[in-house]
Design a protein around this motif. Structure first.
Motif, PDB file in Angstrom:
ATOM      1  N   SER A  52       6.602  -7.146  -5.912  1.00 20.12           N
ATOM      2  CA  SER A  52       6.157  -7.462  -7.266  1.00 20.12           C
ATOM      3  C   SER A  52       4.670  -7.812  -7.275  1.00 20.12           C
ATOM      4  N   LEU A  53       3.985  -7.497  -6.169  1.00 18.02           N
ATOM      5  CA  LEU A  53       2.580  -7.876  -6.049  1.00 18.02           C
ATOM      6  C   LEU A  53       1.630  -6.958  -6.801  1.00 18.02           C
ATOM      7  N   ILE A  54       2.065  -5.766  -7.112  1.00 18.89           N
ATOM      8  CA  ILE A  54       1.187  -4.827  -7.818  1.00 18.89           C
ATOM      9  C   ILE A  54       1.962  -4.164  -8.953  1.00 18.89           C
ATOM     10  N   PRO A  55       1.275  -3.775 -10.010  1.00 22.57           N
ATOM     11  CA  PRO A  55       1.963  -3.080 -11.107  1.00 22.57           C
ATOM     12  C   PRO A  55       2.570  -1.770 -10.599  1.00 22.57           C
ATOM     13  N   SER A  56       3.778  -1.462 -11.040  1.00 26.43           N
ATOM     14  CA  SER A  56       4.491  -0.286 -10.533  1.00 26.43           C
ATOM     15  C   SER A  56       3.750   1.009 -10.830  1.00 26.43           C
ATOM     16  N   HIS A  57       3.066   1.099 -11.987  1.00 26.97           N
ATOM     17  CA  HIS A  57       2.350   2.347 -12.296  1.00 26.97           C
ATOM     18  C   HIS A  57       1.183   2.556 -11.326  1.00 26.97           C
ATOM     19  N   LEU A  58       0.552   1.485 -10.859  1.00 28.96           N
ATOM     20  CA  LEU A  58      -0.535   1.609  -9.886  1.00 28.96           C
ATOM     21  C   LEU A  58       0.029   2.048  -8.539  1.00 28.96           C
ATOM     22  N   ALA A  59       1.130   1.426  -8.123  1.00 27.35           N
ATOM     23  CA  ALA A  59       1.758   1.808  -6.860  1.00 27.35           C
ATOM     24  C   ALA A  59       2.192   3.270  -6.892  1.00 27.35           C
ATOM     25  N   SER A  60       2.761   3.722  -8.011  1.00 26.40           N
ATOM     26  CA  SER A  60       3.214   5.116  -8.128  1.00 26.40           C
ATOM     27  C   SER A  60       2.044   6.088  -8.055  1.00 26.40           C
ATOM     28  N   ALA A  61       0.962   5.779  -8.756  1.00 26.47           N
ATOM     29  CA  ALA A  61      -0.201   6.678  -8.769  1.00 26.47           C
ATOM     30  C   ALA A  61      -0.822   6.784  -7.384  1.00 26.47           C
ATOM     31  N   ILE A  62      -0.966   5.668  -6.714  1.00 31.16           N
ATOM     32  CA  ILE A  62      -1.578   5.703  -5.380  1.00 31.16           C
ATOM     33  C   ILE A  62      -0.623   6.350  -4.378  1.00 31.16           C
ATOM     34  N   THR A  63       0.667   6.102  -4.509  1.00 31.20           N
ATOM     35  CA  THR A  63       1.640   6.755  -3.624  1.00 31.20           C
ATOM     36  C   THR A  63       1.558   8.269  -3.759  1.00 31.20           C
ATOM     37  N   ASP A  64       1.498   8.760  -4.991  1.00 31.03           N
ATOM     38  CA  ASP A  64       1.373  10.209  -5.204  1.00 31.03           C
ATOM     39  C   ASP A  64       0.106  10.751  -4.554  1.00 31.03           C
ATOM     40  N   ALA A  65      -1.001  10.028  -4.694  1.00 35.24           N
ATOM     41  CA  ALA A  65      -2.267  10.470  -4.092  1.00 35.24           C
ATOM     42  C   ALA A  65      -2.180  10.451  -2.568  1.00 35.24           C
ATOM     43  N   LEU A  66      -1.580   9.409  -2.001  1.00 36.35           N
ATOM     44  CA  LEU A  66      -1.450   9.332  -0.541  1.00 36.35           C
ATOM     45  C   LEU A  66      -0.588  10.471  -0.011  1.00 36.35           C
TER      46      LEU A  66
END
Length: 176
Positions: A52-66
């Protein structure tokens, strides 16, 4: 900047964001400690995604980029290649700052062996065998490419016969 460096930068940004959102409570600190102990980048990313440390939309966007930049490191379903299973896609390995890509042999392209490309320090070295080269068969082939921008010097030595200098011209200077 190569894809590995970009992927590392994106992951570091995600980790920094998590650290900024973390509170002083025990649960957040335990999660940050678990991130430090996670054995692989994929494991670290999985912990960040479920936290819960980061907003889920940020985690999803960076995961897709990674995943797009470095699928071998961040893939959620790592599938090791076995000798019995033919490779359909290039296989990517990371060793420290180097990446090694392996592509299956392709006899129809005059490549009877697997192709290995090693990238490190801004240099790409491609190694394979060629089926035919003039009167010779099954010939080793090595291609070296300096991928660094700007002027510089590349030293190459073959079979202990001394270095040969290869100047890299500035991208703004025409070569003759």
């Amino acid at each position: 900047m190569n894809p590995y460096d970009v992927a590392s930068s994106l992951y570091e940004a995600l980790l920094t964001e998590a650290e900024q959102w973390a509170c002083d409570d025990t649960e957040d600190q335990e999660l940050l400690d678990a991130l430090d102990r996670a054995p692989t980048p994929h494991d670290k990313l999985a912990l960040l995604q479920t936290s819960s440390l980061i907003p889920s939309h940020l985690a999803s966007a960076i995961t897709d980029a990674l995943l797009a930049l470095d699928p071998a490191t961040y893939s959620p379903d790592p599938a090791p290649t076995t000798p019995e299973a033919p490779m359909t896609d290039p296989e990517l390995h990371r060793i420290r700052d180097a990446s090694i890509t392996v592509v299956n042999a392709s006899p129809e392209d005059n490549t009877p062996s697997d192709v290995y490309e090693i990238q490190v320090h801004g240099i790409s070295v491609l190694i394979r065998r060629r089926a035919q080269w003039g009167a010779h068969t099954d010939v080793p082939y090595v291609h070296v490419e300096d991928q660094t921008d700007g002027p510089g010097l590349l030293l190459v030595e073959v079979n202990n016969r001394g270095e040969h200098e290869h100047l890299r011209a500035s991208p703004h200077v025409a070569t003759t």
